[in-house]
Design a protein around this motif. Structure first.
Motif, PDB file in Angstrom:
ATOM      1  N   GLU A 176     -13.192  74.389 -15.798  1.00 53.90           N
ATOM      2  CA  GLU A 176     -13.752  74.460 -17.150  1.00 53.90           C
ATOM      3  C   GLU A 176     -14.967  75.372 -17.191  1.00 53.90           C
ATOM      4  N   ALA A 177     -15.815  75.281 -16.186  1.00 55.78           N
ATOM      5  CA  ALA A 177     -17.033  76.094 -16.145  1.00 55.78           C
ATOM      6  C   ALA A 177     -16.693  77.579 -16.135  1.00 55.78           C
ATOM      7  N   GLN A 178     -15.701  77.956 -15.347  1.00 57.43           N
ATOM      8  CA  GLN A 178     -15.318  79.362 -15.274  1.00 57.43           C
ATOM      9  C   GLN A 178     -14.821  79.838 -16.637  1.00 57.43           C
ATOM     10  N   HIS A 179     -14.050  79.018 -17.331  1.00 63.53           N
ATOM     11  CA  HIS A 179     -13.552  79.389 -18.665  1.00 63.53           C
ATOM     12  C   HIS A 179     -14.690  79.499 -19.676  1.00 63.53           C
ATOM     13  N   LEU A 180     -15.787  78.810 -19.432  1.00 65.04           N
ATOM     14  CA  LEU A 180     -16.951  78.873 -20.322  1.00 65.04           C
ATOM     15  C   LEU A 180     -17.892  80.018 -19.957  1.00 65.04           C
ATOM     16  N   GLY A 181     -17.547  80.786 -18.937  1.00 62.38           N
ATOM     17  CA  GLY A 181     -18.353  81.943 -18.577  1.00 62.38           C
ATOM     18  C   GLY A 181     -19.273  81.763 -17.382  1.00 62.38           C
ATOM     19  N   VAL A 182     -19.229  80.597 -16.743  1.00 57.46           N
ATOM     20  CA  VAL A 182     -20.032  80.391 -15.541  1.00 57.46           C
ATOM     21  C   VAL A 182     -19.493  81.307 -14.450  1.00 57.46           C
ATOM     22  N   LYS A 183     -20.401  81.940 -13.723  1.00 59.62           N
ATOM     23  CA  LYS A 183     -20.010  82.922 -12.710  1.00 59.62           C
ATOM     24  C   LYS A 183     -19.994  82.370 -11.290  1.00 59.62           C
ATOM     25  N   SER A 184     -20.795  81.330 -11.032  1.00 63.31           N
ATOM     26  CA  SER A 184     -20.902  80.871  -9.646  1.00 63.31           C
ATOM     27  C   SER A 184     -21.256  79.396  -9.579  1.00 63.31           C
ATOM     28  N   VAL A 185     -21.037  78.846  -8.383  1.00 62.98           N
ATOM     29  CA  VAL A 185     -21.418  77.463  -8.089  1.00 62.98           C
ATOM     30  C   VAL A 185     -22.089  77.460  -6.721  1.00 62.98           C
ATOM     31  N   MET A 186     -23.201  76.724  -6.631  1.00 60.60           N
ATOM     32  CA  MET A 186     -23.880  76.571  -5.350  1.00 60.60           C
ATOM     33  C   MET A 186     -23.893  75.089  -5.014  1.00 60.60           C
ATOM     34  N   PHE A 187     -23.367  74.755  -3.856  1.00 53.09           N
ATOM     35  CA  PHE A 187     -23.394  73.381  -3.382  1.00 53.09           C
ATOM     36  C   PHE A 187     -24.685  73.208  -2.579  1.00 53.09           C
ATOM     37  N   ALA A 188     -25.584  72.397  -3.108  1.00 52.60           N
ATOM     38  CA  ALA A 188     -26.898  72.187  -2.478  1.00 52.60           C
ATOM     39  C   ALA A 188     -27.615  71.100  -3.249  1.00 52.60           C
ATOM     40  N   GLY A 189     -28.832  70.820  -2.835  1.00 47.56           N
ATOM     41  CA  GLY A 189     -29.658  69.940  -3.646  1.00 47.56           C
ATOM     42  C   GLY A 189     -30.077  68.677  -2.941  1.00 47.56           C
ATOM     43  N   THR A 190     -30.047  67.600  -3.664  1.00 48.35           N
ATOM     44  CA  THR A 190     -30.575  66.336  -3.148  1.00 48.35           C
ATOM     45  C   THR A 190     -29.580  65.684  -2.199  1.00 48.35           C
ATOM     46  N   GLY A 191     -29.413  66.305  -1.062  1.00 45.40           N
ATOM     47  CA  GLY A 191     -28.488  65.810  -0.057  1.00 45.40           C
ATOM     48  C   GLY A 191     -27.797  66.957   0.641  1.00 45.40           C
ATOM     49  N   GLU A 192     -27.026  66.657   1.628  1.00 45.10           N
ATOM     50  CA  GLU A 192     -26.299  67.650   2.417  1.00 45.10           C
ATOM     51  C   GLU A 192     -24.892  67.809   1.846  1.00 45.10           C
ATOM     52  N   PRO A 193     -24.558  68.971   1.254  1.00 43.47           N
ATOM     53  CA  PRO A 193     -23.253  69.127   0.606  1.00 43.47           C
ATOM     54  C   PRO A 193     -22.064  69.009   1.552  1.00 43.47           C
ATOM     55  N   LEU A 194     -22.266  69.307   2.822  1.00 42.48           N
ATOM     56  CA  LEU A 194     -21.135  69.281   3.754  1.00 42.48           C
ATOM     57  C   LEU A 194     -20.758  67.877   4.205  1.00 42.48           C
ATOM     58  N   VAL A 195     -21.487  66.842   3.766  1.00 42.06           N
ATOM     59  CA  VAL A 195     -21.050  65.485   4.084  1.00 42.06           C
ATOM     60  C   VAL A 195     -19.854  65.082   3.225  1.00 42.06           C
ATOM     61  N   HIS A 196     -19.618  65.808   2.114  1.00 42.81           N
ATOM     62  CA  HIS A 196     -18.467  65.491   1.257  1.00 42.81           C
ATOM     63  C   HIS A 196     -17.191  65.741   2.047  1.00 42.81           C
ATOM     64  N   LYS A 197     -16.352  64.730   2.150  1.00 42.31           N
ATOM     65  CA  LYS A 197     -15.153  64.813   2.985  1.00 42.31           C
ATOM     66  C   LYS A 197     -14.170  65.884   2.531  1.00 42.31           C
ATOM     67  N   HIS A 198     -14.255  66.277   1.267  1.00 43.00           N
ATOM     68  CA  HIS A 198     -13.312  67.259   0.726  1.00 43.00           C
ATOM     69  C   HIS A 198     -13.999  68.575   0.385  1.00 43.00           C
ATOM     70  N   ILE A 199     -15.052  68.912   1.119  1.00 38.86           N
ATOM     71  CA  ILE A 199     -15.812  70.113   0.782  1.00 38.86           C
ATOM     72  C   ILE A 199     -14.979  71.385   0.939  1.00 38.86           C
ATOM     73  N   GLY A 200     -14.071  71.413   1.897  1.00 39.40           N
ATOM     74  CA  GLY A 200     -13.183  72.569   2.042  1.00 39.40           C
ATOM     75  C   GLY A 200     -12.296  72.742   0.823  1.00 39.40           C
TER      76      GLY A 200
END
Length: 172
Positions: free
Chosen positions: A31-55
């Motif tokens: 949806e974001a891409q269709h609304l004109g969003v160009k990018s996504v950054m996984f970061a912030g309040t925690g470690e994004p790579l702990v998400h089991k489905h990050i790939g």
């Protein structure tokens, strides 16, 4: 996040173990891409790579037409092995230039320093066109480590090193 960095603001919220739902994230990226969003950054309040489905999330963002980026502590960087080439950039928060200051600042497990550097070296093989960088928050505890950190980054072949001065926020 498995680390408890001495300067992290996340401790103010108590490190809640909240992972966003994979299917919801995938739907929102499309949806974001269709609304004109160009990018996504996984970061912030925690470690994004702990998400089991990050790939899967990385691949989904990429095929949605979004540029993908990460800020990570690098301990779990190997979870991006099959998807890192789909990223524009990956920045590793490595806030020390020696194993000793790393353990003191990151409050990490023994061995994490070596694991991060192994992952950085391995990432050169599977990063494709992805820009790989290191960032360091410069603190009184690590200020004299910067020459060593720069040498390690050069030896590892990272694309850039960011040194960020730390300032304590004061509230009125």
């Amino acid at each position: 996040c498995p680390h408890r960095c001495t300067f992290c603001s996340t401790d103010a919220i108590g490190y809640p173990p909240i992972l966003m739902d994979t299917d919801t994230l995938i739907a929102r990226m499309g949806e974001a891409q269709h609304l004109g969003v160009k990018s996504v950054m996984f970061a912030g309040t925690g470690e994004p790579l702990v998400h089991k489905h990050i790939g899967k999330l990385t691949t989904s963002a990429y095929f949605s037409g979004l540029d993908v980026a990460f800020t990570t502590n690098g301990v779990l960087l190997n979870r991006l092995e099959v998807a890192m080439h789909k990223c524009k950039w990956v920045k590793i928060s490595l806030n020390a230039g020696t194993a000793e200051s790393y353990l003191a600042i990151h409050k990490a497990k023994p061995g994490d320093w070596d694991k991060v550097w192994k992952n950085i070296h391995d990432a050169k093989r599977w990063k494709g066109d992805c820009t790989l960088g290191v960032q360091c928050v410069v603190l009184p505890e690590n200020v004299y480590d910067m020459k060593n950190l720069a040498a390690l980054c050069i030896e590892a072949g990272v694309d850039y090193l960011v040194l960020k001065p730390y300032t304590q926020a004061t509230f009125m």
